[in-house]
Write a protein that holds these residues in place. Structure first.
Motif: not given
Lengths: 592, 592
Positions: B131-158
């Motif tokens: 859910g959090a990743a979805s919100a970042i995907l839709v509303h995040g800046s390119e930088d935010q997406k690149a920073t957080y999403l790959p790690k959240m995609a595999n739950c390295e970060w929750t």
């Protein structure tokens, strides 16, 4: 922390303005003057609020602990139990010769609601004792009565009922526990019983177990079951305690709720027991206990709904969240209280209208028991026998649902244990199960009670509704809001009874597929009848120029809600009943 | 111990014979060939049964423990979480560029049902991350997406979502948490959030909190709320973890259920956060997460009902108790299995017909989300927006009731924790509360969604039912059992919508007094529609000479039960709705 205030005013209304108890001819009822019952109820209410309620969460958190065969009850339970004994609250309705006060059952029921609401797990210790004492009172020899009852009356000794075994619950014919005659009038009892409430604990000097077992060589199945008295300590001739008997607690169950009550596995290893009642007639003797217990369990459903409602109401008035859709109601606060919101109001009215209807139904049922036991009124006995599964099944199902509604009002705070709302639902859940799961109540109602004595009792019930409607047909104040809905609901009940009569014999599955719906349909009609009766009394009070207008107007508004929003459920139940077994039994067991 | 078998066959039926997914034009759907989805579902089912289910009771018994600021999850959770990451099960539908597989949401939903059924508390850790990743995907800046999403995609970060504060839940306008701009693009977040699921734990290297807070000087109330990314560890430019941020877990709540998930009080003491989306538009950004989360919660209701049902069914086939009223069915045993009894059958059919209808409804909803997100289909978006509160509210209410029915089949064994049935009800209970209590869903439905875009979406829904009925009006096999009941139920829904239109403006209380009933009425019609669609597919398969006759015949029989015994509830809901606010709002708050 949750709190509890005894609903004394409402109980007084039902006792004196609806049931008019002190005007009844039932022995003992003349004494039930308003001032007297008020004094008793207020005193009981004080104990419920001040002694039992504060221990409710303690019981839930600590639970009971088994160590070296000894069960330790939660902190404070023992002291509170002493207070109950000293106050004489444990044996209100037992005969005076055995240490009771021989008060009518109806008063004990009102008091019982308070105690159960404040602390169900605690109250079970004395509730089960009362049930066991009743069985001994009815089926015991003079000697047994003299030996056990005085000590059980004041809970110096407590009681239990032992039916269930690991492989058999409802189907007691499968029972394996054995009772071997020793030639001296005693029996050696051997077997394992499970789910024994209050089976072992540290609050009484002795525990009198009533145990179902089979005498070898007796009839197969349920017809070969006998009931035995098996005391934890053998009682000597002089009444003092002798040897420890061969009965021990093997385990305490971890349960969803009622943690304060010890639910025990009881192991009987050649324990000495004495027959209670006749050989192989154990079920009959046990049913003295069971019927009373079932009504008591129905009362628990009501009681948990009441205490949960009280706390939900307080929260709804206190918690500020959102604004009323019709305009701000609390302009000086950051938000309006929850109670302004229509859906919160709907939930509170669901609860309130159920609770007050259920209380009247419950007390009416208790009145019928008094008429039956004290007045030897066979018609009353037939009617309460018919309605017992309704009281047990309907009031516990609905009571549980109401605790869930109450919990919901708290939002997330309802889900965390800190606020106590979770405990009310977890405690209330057991009432749908024990003393015969509610499906078994429905089966008893449709499969047995409905046709009992040629269907006489259900006819009497219909007659009673009809008479009430007829007596009040000119009452325009009652007509649209109360009489018409009652008439419609009662018609649904009659139509479903008719369906069972026409189909039950040739296709029993068709009747039993609708048994659960019938139990609920019946329950709704009973509550509808009680609401109509209460509305009549409320109108009468208002016409007589009561000084407590608010009470009666609230009563009428609450009743109108029930008749308008809850009672119409009867049509849905009827439709399901009339759909018969076709869709219910369509699949082979393998197809699931 | 309870077990779980993934309902792969039933999911395949809905995906390929009812929704015909691989024939849809929605991007990504062409790949959803039966063999492919089957392989994915079977693999997921294996993990659910073998990895997650055995940990379900462990999570319940052990719970999470907070020690020195560190939360320890139950034994085995960490290893299982690693397996989920390694298997790629945490990010099925995220875009490939961020480490996901960009699989359609519908497949993720089917898989999610399995994981939630087997272990709801565990699955929440990855569900909230998603859910959090979805919100970042839709509303995040390119930088935010690149920073957080790959790690959240595999739950390295929750991830988590932080809305509630002690004094405000639904009414987020009352929020006190502050976000003070630091001039460097970051903010200092200060305040306390409660009920934060997965707020702190030991299964991920970092936790990305999405936090609602108010920027001082912004608009009052809900319009001044912004959303922030507040990582537990600050992420450095190179993506590695830097300083510990000023956010700590102050307490873990003791709850009724989902003990395996850490529900935290989170304290923000000048924690560094970054704006996600626009200033003061936090609610909009949060709702990306909320809408998805609400559908996910509806799915939890279905999931708990399914696992509880599976175990109740096994018990009903296994437990010998009593004899069939129509004659012995198990002559070689001491008694017949529970499943021979009509009332047990009624309960099982209630459960089965709900579950299968709900699953189809759920997957249809997921299909609409895919159409909306992947296909930019505005009509689909409008429809799923309308139905989201129905999916959340109806499926969790009914799902909970079904777990209670399943528990009831076990009798006393359902009440003790040993058998696991209590956990299913306790876990299912939260779904009625979180992500907006169900009363709030009903309010959202009637107060907002119904009239949205001029009532276009509800009209589209009616049109859809009408079209289905029209297309199949010559189908005699469907008519009496499916089409006629659907038509009647849909008429009830239309009549209630009409009531709201006519009364809602002049008397909003009249509409909102029926909001809860409307949510249920709507839910029943949705399930009725899905059952009619499923029946059509089942008939088609039988006519085509399927080799799996038993499956389709069972499907039809189950659907007939729903249409006959459950769907007629719509009339009762309509009657209540049409009774308006009169009885609901009759009492002044003081009169309660």
């Amino acid at each position: 922390m949750p709190s509890y205030t005894a609903p004394t005013r409402d109980m007084q209304f039902v006792l004196h303005e609806v049931l008019n108890v002190s005007e009844q001819t039932t022995p003992g009822y003349a004494e039930l003057e308003p001032d007297f019952t008020k004094a008793v109820l207020e005193e009981a209410g004080k104990i419920a609020s001040e002694v039992l309620m504060p221990l409710n969460a303690v019981g839930d958190t600590e639970g009971c602990v088994l160590e070296n065969g000894v069960v330790r009850t939660p902190k404070g339970f023992k002291e509170a139990f002493e207070q109950m004994k000293e106050g004489g609250w444990t044996a209100l309705d037992l005969p005076e010769e055995f240490g009771g006060q021989y008060m009518p059952y109806i008063l004990g029921t009102a008091v019982g609601e308070m105690f159960s609401a404040a602390n169900q797990a605690f109250t079970m210790y004395q509730g089960l004792t009362h049930g066991a004492a009743s069985a001994i009172l009815v089926h015991g020899s003079e000697d047994q009565k003299a030996t056990y009852l005085p000590k059980m009356a004041n809970c110096e000794w407590t009681g239990t009922m032992n039916l269930t075994e690991p492989h058999c619950g409802t189907d007691l014919g499968l029972m394996r526990t054995k009772a071997e005659p020793q030639g001296d009038g005693s029996y050696k009892i051997t077997g394992q019983k499970i789910f024994i409430s209050s089976g072992e604990h540290d609050m009484a000097d002795n525990i009198i177990h009533l145990v179902l077992a089979k005498i070898p060589g007796g009839p197969e199945g349920i017809k070969g079951v006998s009931l035995f008295i098996v005391p934890k300590f053998i009682v000597k001739e002089d009444g003092s305690l002798g040897d420890r008997n061969g009965v021990t607690c093997g385990k305490i169950e971890e349960k969803m709720g009622i943690h304060g009550n010890s639910t025990c596995v009881m192991n009987y290893d050649g324990a000495t027991g004495w027959l209670l009642g006749e050989e192989h007639k154990g079920m009959r003797a046990m049913f003295t206990m069971m019927n009373e217990a079932r009504i008591g369990v129905g009362m628990q459903g009501l009681a948990q709904a009441e205490v949960a409602y009280q706390n939900a109401l307080a929260y709804a008035k206190d918690r500020l969240q959102g604004r009323a859709v019709t305009g701000t109601e609390n302009p000086n606060g950051p938000a309006d209280p929850l109670i302004v919101h229509p859906d919160i109001r709907r939930s509170l009215m669901d609860q309130k209208s159920f609770i007050e209807g259920a209380r009247a139904f419950m007390l009416w049922g208790a009145e019928l028991i008094d008429r039956s036991h004290r007045g030897n009124d066979a018609a009353a006995e037939g009617l309460i026998s018919l309605m017992t599964p309704v009281i047990k099944g309907f009031l516990t199902d609905e009571g549980y649902d109401m605790t869930v509604l109450a919990q919901q009002i708290y939002g997330g705070h309802g889900y965390i244990e800190e606020w106590g709302m979770s405990q009310f639902t977890r405690d209330a859940r057991i009432a749908m199960i024990y003393e015969g799961a509610n499906g078994v109540q429905a089966l008893d109602l449709v499969g047995r009670k409905l046709a009992q004595d040629g269907g006489k009792h259900v006819m009497a019930f219909f007659e009673l509704v009809k008479t009430f409607l007829k007596e009040n047909e000119g009452n325009e104040a009652l007509k649209a809001d109360f009489l018409d809905p009652l008439k419609a609901a009662s018609k649904d009940l009659q139509a479903s009874a008719m369906f069972f009569m026409q189909n039950g014999m040739k296709n029993p599955n068709a009747a039993l597929s609708g048994s659960y719906d019938f139990m609920h349909l019946f329950g709704h009609v009973c509550l509808g009848l009680m609401w109509a009766r209460m509305a009549k009394s409320a109108h009468a009070a208002l016409e007589a120029g009561t000084s407590d207008e608010a009470f009666y107007k609230t009563k009428l508004a609450t009743g109108r809600f029930y008749m308008k929003r809850r009672l119409p459920a009867t049509a849905l139940h009827l439709a399901r009943i009339q759909s018969g077994a076709d869709t219910v039994m369509a699949l082979e067991a393998e197809a699931f």
